[in-house]
Design a protein around this motif. Structure first.
Motif, short mmCIF file in Angstrom:
data_model
loop_
_atom_site.label_atom_id
_atom_site.label_comp_id
_atom_site.label_asym_id
_atom_site.label_seq_id
_atom_site.Cartn_x
_atom_site.Cartn_y
_atom_site.Cartn_z
N SER A 1 0.81 -1.22 0.00
CA SER A 1 0.00 0.00 0.00
C SER A 1 0.84 1.27 0.00
O SER A 1 0.37 2.33 -0.39
N THR A 2 2.11 1.16 0.40
CA THR A 2 2.97 2.36 0.44
C THR A 2 3.53 2.72 -0.93
O THR A 2 4.14 3.78 -1.09
N ASP A 3 3.34 1.87 -1.92
CA ASP A 3 3.93 2.10 -3.24
C ASP A 3 2.99 2.75 -4.24
O ASP A 3 3.41 3.10 -5.34
N PHE A 4 1.72 2.91 -3.91
CA PHE A 4 0.76 3.40 -4.90
C PHE A 4 0.89 4.89 -5.15
O PHE A 4 1.02 5.33 -6.27
N ARG A 5 0.78 5.68 -4.11
CA ARG A 5 0.89 7.13 -4.21
C ARG A 5 0.07 7.66 -5.38
O ARG A 5 -1.14 7.47 -5.45
N GLY A 6 0.71 8.33 -6.36
CA GLY A 6 -0.03 8.94 -7.47
C GLY A 6 -0.69 7.95 -8.40
O GLY A 6 -1.48 8.33 -9.25
N GLY A 7 -0.35 6.65 -8.29
CA GLY A 7 -0.92 5.67 -9.19
C GLY A 7 -2.39 5.40 -8.93
O GLY A 7 -3.16 5.14 -9.85
#
Length: 318
Positions: free
Chosen positions: A176-182
């Motif tokens: 969940s920490t990798d999504f950001r603007g995606g």
């Protein structure tokens, strides 16, 4: 990849390759910096996009007035010749003030109106783009679990925070920490890819094609970058797509409701092909993503492209 190999981290100011990356020495053994830009850079990209649109509109206006002025001069010349030669009517000449040719020029510069079907499908995509990933929502948790089952059907599902997620190409134990603007749409894109083109998905996930670099791109995070890149390239957050690629995409959208997801799969396969052709390593990911965008823009501009399946790169998925 050995943990000693991943000693340097890469900062990406812009996922679509508009800025060069800079390096930082790190004592961490994992990639702790997401490839996606942070919120400040995203806002900066929006400002740059608005400036580009303003420049394009200024150029269009300049072309329009230059064309209008040249037609006015030609019309006055015709009027003067009529007076001198004594033929024709002055009023008739004035009533033929240039309109058709100028309007034809404007119609070529300005996008045509959307059909009701295009408007509906474009609205649906925008709604999907606006949904951020929320690890506390059951729906989003279930989607992550679904992705794992599609990627590794014969393996036990790990907890939502586990080092096993790194094997899929997430940068930490908590995806969940990798999504950001995606946003959530990037997870939907990965799931669509795994379901619609499972063989291609597995080949990319397991890096089965070509001679791979020791320092490979992380699969899942690369997928998030591609979703973000497509959103920018197709101008989907604008009131009306004004980029050439965005307007071409509207034509694809009329033929296929899932055009964005299908185009995502093509872009991912294209990115991996670019990666292998350049013999790239993780340090060059931003450059490869930029090349992928340029190639995709060229293919969208080809004649007789009415669906994603008409794109030359679609053959990579077969």
């Amino acid at each position: 990849m050995s943990s000693k190999t991943l000693r340097r981290r890469i900062h990406h100011g812009d996922v679509d390759g508009k800025r060069w990356e800079h390096l930082e020495t790190s004592g961490l053994d994992t990639l702790s910096e997401p490839l996606l830009a942070d919120d400040d850079h995203v806002e900066h990209n929006k400002v740059c996009a608005l400036e580009d649109i303003w420049d394009d509109e200024s150029k269009k206006a300049q072309i329009h007035w230059t064309f209008l002025f040249s037609n006015l001069i030609a019309q006055w010349a015709q009027w003067f010749a009529t007076i001198v030669l004594g033929s024709g009517s002055l009023i008739g000449r004035l009533l033929t003030f240039p309109s058709t040719s100028v309007n034809g020029q404007n119609n070529r510069m300005l996008p045509s109106s959307l059909s009701p079907l295009q408007e509906e499908r474009l609205r649906n995509i925008r709604q999907r783009i606006e949904v951020p990933f929320d690890g506390s929502k059951t729906e989003h948790q279930d989607a992550l679990k679904q992705l794992w089952k599609l990627a590794y059907p014969d393996r036990q599902l790990p907890s939502l925070k586990s080092d096993l997620w790194k094997e899929m190409g997430w940068q930490g134990s908590d995806p969940s920490t990798d999504f950001r603007g995606g946003g959530f749409i990037s997870l939907e894109n990965l799931i669509f890819f795994a379901m619609k083109y499972p063989e291609s998905f597995q080949r990319l996930l397991n890096k089965q094609d070509g001679c791979r670099a020791e320092w490979e791109y992380p699969f899942a995070v690369a997928g998030i970058n591609i979703s973000f890149m497509l959103t920018q390239m197709l101008d989907l957050k604008a009131g009306y797509p004004s980029s050439p690629s965005g307007m071409h995409f509207l034509q694809l959208l009329e033929e296929d409701e899932m055009a964005f997801d299908n185009l995502y799969c093509v872009a991912f396969r294209m990115m991996d092909a670019q990666w292998l052709a350049k013999r790239a390593t993780y340090m060059e990911f931003n450059d490869v993503l930029k090349s992928t965008r340029m190639q995709l823009e060229r293919e969208l501009a080809l004649e007789d492209i009415s669906s994603v399946k008409d794109l030359p790169a679609y053959n990579l998925l077969r």
